[in-house]
Design a protein around this motif. Sequence first.
Motif, PDB file in Angstrom:
ATOM      1  N   SER A 220       4.329  15.849  -6.362  1.00  0.00           N
ATOM      2  CA  SER A 220       3.748  14.645  -5.787  1.00  0.00           C
ATOM      3  C   SER A 220       4.037  13.450  -6.670  1.00  0.00           C
ATOM      4  CB  SER A 220       2.235  14.827  -5.647  1.00  0.00           C
ATOM      5  OG  SER A 220       1.638  13.618  -5.237  1.00  0.00           O
ATOM      6  N   LYS A 221       4.169  12.292  -6.065  1.00  0.00           N
ATOM      7  CA  LYS A 221       4.345  11.050  -6.812  1.00  0.00           C
ATOM      8  C   LYS A 221       3.031  10.277  -6.886  1.00  0.00           C
ATOM      9  CE  LYS A 221       9.213  10.614  -5.656  1.00  0.00           C
ATOM     10  NZ  LYS A 221      10.232   9.842  -4.965  1.00  0.00           N
ATOM     11  N   THR A 222       1.921  10.944  -6.568  1.00  0.00           N
ATOM     12  CA  THR A 222       0.610  10.303  -6.631  1.00  0.00           C
ATOM     13  C   THR A 222       0.282   9.967  -8.081  1.00  0.00           C
ATOM     14  OG1 THR A 222      -0.157  11.466  -4.667  1.00  0.00           O
ATOM     15  CG2 THR A 222      -1.848  10.615  -6.151  1.00  0.00           C
ATOM     16  N   LYS A 223      -0.144   8.727  -8.315  1.00  0.00           N
ATOM     17  CA  LYS A 223      -0.470   8.311  -9.677  1.00  0.00           C
ATOM     18  C   LYS A 223      -1.346   7.068  -9.657  1.00  0.00           C
ATOM     19  CE  LYS A 223       3.626   5.390 -10.324  1.00  0.00           C
ATOM     20  NZ  LYS A 223       4.772   5.121 -11.195  1.00  0.00           N
ATOM     21  N   ILE A 224      -1.948   6.809 -10.805  1.00  0.00           N
ATOM     22  CA  ILE A 224      -2.690   5.573 -11.047  1.00  0.00           C
ATOM     23  C   ILE A 224      -1.948   4.846 -12.157  1.00  0.00           C
ATOM     24  CG2 ILE A 224      -4.854   4.592 -11.902  1.00  0.00           C
ATOM     25  CD1 ILE A 224      -6.294   6.966 -10.662  1.00  0.00           C
ATOM     26  N   GLY A 225      -1.779   3.525 -12.001  1.00  0.00           N
ATOM     27  CA  GLY A 225      -1.132   2.715 -13.022  1.00  0.00           C
ATOM     28  C   GLY A 225       0.374   2.860 -13.039  1.00  0.00           C
ATOM     29  N   GLY A 226       0.970   2.294 -14.076  1.00  0.00           N
ATOM     30  CA  GLY A 226       2.420   2.286 -14.177  1.00  0.00           C
ATOM     31  C   GLY A 226       3.019   1.272 -13.218  1.00  0.00           C
ATOM     32  N   ALA A 227       4.170   1.586 -12.689  1.00  0.00           N
ATOM     33  CA  ALA A 227       4.855   0.729 -11.716  1.00  0.00           C
ATOM     34  C   ALA A 227       4.992   1.500 -10.410  1.00  0.00           C
ATOM     35  CB  ALA A 227       6.228   0.328 -12.236  1.00  0.00           C
ATOM     36  N   PRO A 228       4.954   0.796  -9.283  1.00  0.00           N
ATOM     37  CA  PRO A 228       5.091   1.496  -8.002  1.00  0.00           C
ATOM     38  C   PRO A 228       6.459   2.164  -7.864  1.00  0.00           C
ATOM     39  CG  PRO A 228       4.647  -0.863  -7.667  1.00  0.00           C
ATOM     40  CD  PRO A 228       4.803  -0.640  -9.129  1.00  0.00           C
ATOM     41  N   ASP A 229       6.485   3.340  -7.276  1.00  0.00           N
ATOM     42  CA  ASP A 229       7.730   4.026  -6.932  1.00  0.00           C
ATOM     43  C   ASP A 229       8.030   3.666  -5.479  1.00  0.00           C
ATOM     44  OD1 ASP A 229       7.822   5.346  -9.437  1.00  0.00           O
ATOM     45  OD2 ASP A 229       6.462   6.888  -8.693  1.00  0.00           O
ATOM     46  N   TRP A 230       8.686   2.534  -5.293  1.00  0.00           N
ATOM     47  CA  TRP A 230       8.926   2.039  -3.939  1.00  0.00           C
ATOM     48  C   TRP A 230       9.862   2.963  -3.173  1.00  0.00           C
ATOM     49  CZ3 TRP A 230       5.543  -1.387  -2.618  1.00  0.00           C
ATOM     50  CH2 TRP A 230       5.048  -2.300  -3.545  1.00  0.00           C
ATOM     51  N   ILE A 231       9.536   3.216  -1.934  1.00  0.00           N
ATOM     52  CA  ILE A 231      10.407   3.987  -1.053  1.00  0.00           C
ATOM     53  C   ILE A 231      11.430   3.044  -0.436  1.00  0.00           C
ATOM     54  CG2 ILE A 231      10.497   5.344   1.080  1.00  0.00           C
ATOM     55  CD1 ILE A 231       7.619   6.279   0.405  1.00  0.00           C
ATOM     56  N   GLN A 232      10.973   1.849  -0.098  1.00  0.00           N
ATOM     57  CA  GLN A 232      11.846   0.821   0.471  1.00  0.00           C
ATOM     58  C   GLN A 232      11.859  -0.357  -0.497  1.00  0.00           C
ATOM     59  OE1 GLN A 232       9.973   0.339   4.287  1.00  0.00           O
ATOM     60  NE2 GLN A 232      10.273   2.480   4.796  1.00  0.00           N
ATOM     61  N   LEU A 233      12.067  -1.581   0.000  1.00  0.00           N
ATOM     62  CA  LEU A 233      12.092  -2.765  -0.861  1.00  0.00           C
ATOM     63  C   LEU A 233      10.699  -3.044  -1.421  1.00  0.00           C
ATOM     64  CD1 LEU A 233      14.377  -5.142   1.228  1.00  0.00           C
ATOM     65  CD2 LEU A 233      14.974  -3.889  -0.839  1.00  0.00           C
ATOM     66  N   PRO A 234      10.596  -3.580  -2.641  1.00  0.00           N
ATOM     67  CA  PRO A 234       9.289  -3.906  -3.224  1.00  0.00           C
ATOM     68  C   PRO A 234       8.514  -4.911  -2.362  1.00  0.00           C
ATOM     69  CG  PRO A 234      11.006  -4.005  -4.900  1.00  0.00           C
ATOM     70  CD  PRO A 234      11.695  -3.842  -3.572  1.00  0.00           C
TER      71      PRO A 234
END
Length: 193
Positions: free
Chosen positions: A129-143
């Motif tokens: 899973s890519k579920t997380k709190i904090g850091g940077a978003p793991d964008w699937i499409q454009l930010p």
Amino acid sequence: MPGLDRSELVSELSTRSAADIRTVDAVLNALAQVAIETIAEGVLLPGIGELKLSQSPEREIRIPTGQTVIQPGRPELAFEPDSWIRSVLLGNVSVVDSPREPVPPKSLPELRLNPYSDTERAEPSTATSKTKIGGAPDWIQLPEVPTCCGQQMYFYGQFDSSIGEPYDLVDAGMLYVFVCEHCSRPHASIQYY
């Protein structure tokens, strides 16, 4: 510039933004329409403040006959200025001394979260899973970083629905959560794989 009427305001905005007067006038008309249509939820004017509609509480009043009657609450409008504008208006900050510049949003340290199976013992799932709190978003499409109070909101976390039923969001996607550092307003958006 106190006392500007609408045509003077449109002209001033046109000059400062290098936009056509008709465009500025159309934007102001559209802004007024959006404000009227969404006033029940509050209208955020980025970099300016928030306009809210609320209901004053009922109150008891005594009439000349000595009886007490309940006066119903009435609609009230309130405006909460943006924190930077409030500082300028109260004299805490000078516009000349402190020009408004974008402030980078704060960043939280990344904390990865592991999904759990539906068993009573809640054993860790083998699904990734890519579920997380904090850091940077793991964008699937454009930010798509939202703004609030004239600034970018900070990334709080993301929830990955690709771990399977019953957590899938439509065709599996990612729910991104952002928060405004100034007014604490949350914002969520979804992108799909």
